[in-house]
Scaffold this active site. Structure first.
Site, mmCIF file in Angstrom:
data_model
loop_
_atom_site.group_PDB
_atom_site.id
_atom_site.type_symbol
_atom_site.label_atom_id
_atom_site.label_comp_id
_atom_site.label_asym_id
_atom_site.label_seq_id
_atom_site.Cartn_x
_atom_site.Cartn_y
_atom_site.Cartn_z
ATOM 1 N N HIS A 75 0.858 -1.183 0.000
ATOM 2 C CA HIS A 75 0.000 0.000 0.000
ATOM 3 C C HIS A 75 0.892 1.231 0.000
ATOM 4 C CE1 HIS A 75 -4.014 -1.784 1.644
ATOM 5 N NE2 HIS A 75 -3.568 -2.408 0.589
ATOM 6 N N TYR A 204 -9.668 5.267 6.706
ATOM 7 C CA TYR A 204 -10.142 5.566 8.068
ATOM 8 C C TYR A 204 -11.149 6.702 7.966
ATOM 9 C CZ TYR A 204 -5.971 2.999 9.603
ATOM 10 O OH TYR A 204 -5.018 2.032 9.810
ATOM 11 N N PRO A 296 -6.439 -0.477 17.931
ATOM 12 C CA PRO A 296 -6.092 -0.988 16.594
ATOM 13 C C PRO A 296 -6.002 0.075 15.507
ATOM 14 C CG PRO A 296 -8.363 -1.521 17.129
ATOM 15 C CD PRO A 296 -7.767 -0.924 18.369
ATOM 16 N N LYS A 300 -0.933 -1.159 14.725
ATOM 17 C CA LYS A 300 0.442 -1.205 15.218
ATOM 18 C C LYS A 300 0.749 -2.386 16.136
ATOM 19 C CE LYS A 300 1.915 2.409 13.148
ATOM 20 N NZ LYS A 300 2.694 2.135 11.937
ATOM 21 N N TYR A 387 2.704 6.084 10.141
ATOM 22 C CA TYR A 387 1.962 4.951 9.598
ATOM 23 C C TYR A 387 2.902 3.871 9.069
ATOM 24 C CZ TYR A 387 -2.161 2.545 8.014
ATOM 25 O OH TYR A 387 -3.154 1.611 7.885
HETATM 26 C C1 PHB Z 1 -7.216 -4.691 9.291
HETATM 27 O O1 PHB Z 1 -6.959 -4.878 8.093
HETATM 28 O O2 PHB Z 1 -7.769 -5.542 9.989
HETATM 29 C C2 PHB Z 1 -6.839 -3.381 9.892
HETATM 30 C C3 PHB Z 1 -6.264 -2.402 9.099
HETATM 31 C C4 PHB Z 1 -5.910 -1.193 9.665
HETATM 32 C C5 PHB Z 1 -6.143 -0.971 11.001
HETATM 33 C C6 PHB Z 1 -6.708 -1.945 11.795
HETATM 34 C C7 PHB Z 1 -7.068 -3.159 11.243
HETATM 35 O O3 PHB Z 1 -5.791 0.213 11.549
#
Ligand code: PHB
Ligand code: APR
Length: 392
Positions: A75, A204, A296, A300, A387
């Site tokens: 990504h 997000y 989450p 991380k 990130y």
């Molecule tokens: C996930 O793909 O489960 C995932 C991705 C980003 C996050 C949390 C979980 O910040």
């Protein structure tokens, strides 16, 4: 009672314990992994799935990245959404070329299990009544029951990699440990479905109804989350209710294109920030969720487990090779410095994107902050740098 000995007793066969075991194998340091659950149980857990470059490099170094290199999806950016808008944040563009890789933690654990299966060093699954002893002396040992028989494992060091609910951290006298904790007033309801992901990069979304996240496991499998009440129950959510609520929280151009389908899994997880200090207690070292938990947002948790294991394996090599006791304390300092910075980012991104209260002022301030960080070069760089992960 049978007694055996090894150099390092590793408690827990999650990602931290298994990664440490393989790294120590590579360094020629004997180790035994002791896990409370069955291997099937460990492999069935579904968690996040975004790997920092340093995590990918670690997996390559121990020889566990074959499938990841085939199936992992790089990504080059991440997306922030608010007020019906999507703002792309370039990762490579803001970090001198660094990216993250989408590859599920379940797959990482499977690859680590497969690697471990080829190790001459043992892994004990379904160990009961695991207890840690004399780690304040030079001769620590672990007791556990295997199929009803009590076993004693003598060692030079114990690595506590047994997660937040494990026995290692709570074996330390309270006076020797300081803990910091923040429990957030919401949870995440996650859903996995075999539908193409709506967003090619993790998205997000801050929405007035609450946070939403679009992620993926592959080009045919999506992972979505919505912020929910921490006491909510999965049974309260039909698939249709989940999809409806998710769509209401996403910008129109995303929700208009989302493909829905039956869920493969739905679960609710609480959000918590937690850190224990220090990470070294005599001959006991803590790593991963045993030592710290991040919310989450930012994905991380797994990456922090790997950076701990990186620092810890260096300390263990210095200790077992050269008798360097100080290396054990340096482990704690080095790992904690990175843990706190990462904890800060996970907390920041959680605050920025979630609904904490009914107060419209709070929401408007978050929207202003999003407007600021996504239009300021310094803001974009701060998000991108964090990130992709702090350097080791
Ligand atoms: C996930 O793909 O489960 C995932 C991705 C980003 C996050 C949390 C979980 O910040
Ligand atoms: N004895 C032996 N093993 C134990 C004990 C015990 N008393 N208690 C717990 N365990 C095992 C658990 O069954 C689990 O398999 O320790 C393991 C810990 O694994 P994780 O909880 O996955 O923790 P860790 O390896 O540190 O991984 C950290 O994984 O789940 C994510 O959010 C977490 O992403 C983070 C990363």
């Amino acid at each position: 009672m049978t007694t055996t000995s090894t150099q390092v007793a590793i408690i827990g066969a999650g990602p931290a314990g298994l990664a440490l075991a393989s790294k120590l194998d590579r360094l020629g340091i004997d180790n035994v992994v002791i896990e409370r659950r069955s291997q099937e149980y460990v492999l069935a857990r579904i968690r996040a799935g975004i790997l920092e470059q340093t995590t990918v490099d670690f997996l390559k170094d121990i020889g566990a990245a074959g499938r990841l290199e085939q199936e992992g999806i790089p990504h080059h950016g991440v997306r922030l959404a608010y007020n019906n808008r999507i703002i792309p944040v370039g990762l490579g563009a803001n970090t001198g070329g660094k990216v993250v890789t989408a590859y599920g933690q379940t797959e990482v654990t499977k690859d680590l299990c497969d690697l471990r299966a080829a190790s001459p060093n043992p892994t004990v699954y379904e160990a009961e009544n695991v207890s840690l002893h004399d780690f304040d002396s030079a001769r620590p040992y672990v007791l556990y029951d295997e199929q009803g028989v009590t076993k004693r494992l003598n060692c030079q060091l114990i690595a506590g990699c047994d997660g937040y609910h494990g026995v290692s951290r709570v074996s330390v006298p309270e006076s020797a440990i300081t803990t910091y904790e923040k429990v957030y007033p919401f949870g995440w309801l996650g859903m996995l479905a075999d539908v193409p992901p709506v967003s090619p990069e993790v998205l997000y979304a801050n929405a007035r109804r609450g946070f939403a996240l679009c992620s993926m496991r592959s080009w045919t499998r999506s992972r979505y989350y919505i912020q929910c009440d921490p006491d909510d129950k999965v049974e309260n959510w039909t698939d249709d209710m989940f999809w409806d609520e998710l769509k209401r929280r996403l910008p129109d151009e995303v929700s208009d294109n989302i493909q829905t389908g039956p869920s493969l899994e739905k679960s609710i997880a609480p959000l918590r920030s937690f850190i224990a200090e220090p990470l070294r207690f005599g001959r006991l070292l803590l790593a991963g969720d045993a030592a710290h938990v991040v919310p989450p947002t930012g994905a991380k948790g797994l990456n922090l487990a790997f950076s701990d294991v990186h620092y810890m394996s260096e300390a263990i090599a210095a200790f077992t090779g050269d008798g360097d006791e100080d290396a054990l304390s340096r482990y704690s300092e080095r790992a904690l410095a990175r843990v706190w910075k990462t904890q800060r980012f996970s907390w920041y991104l959680t605050n920025l994107t979630h609904r904490f209260s009914d107060d419209p002022f709070d929401q408007r301030v978050k929207e202003a902050e999003l407007a600021y960080v996504t239009t300021s070069q310094a803001g974009l760089q701060m998000i991108a740098e964090n990130y992709v992960g702090m350097p080791l």
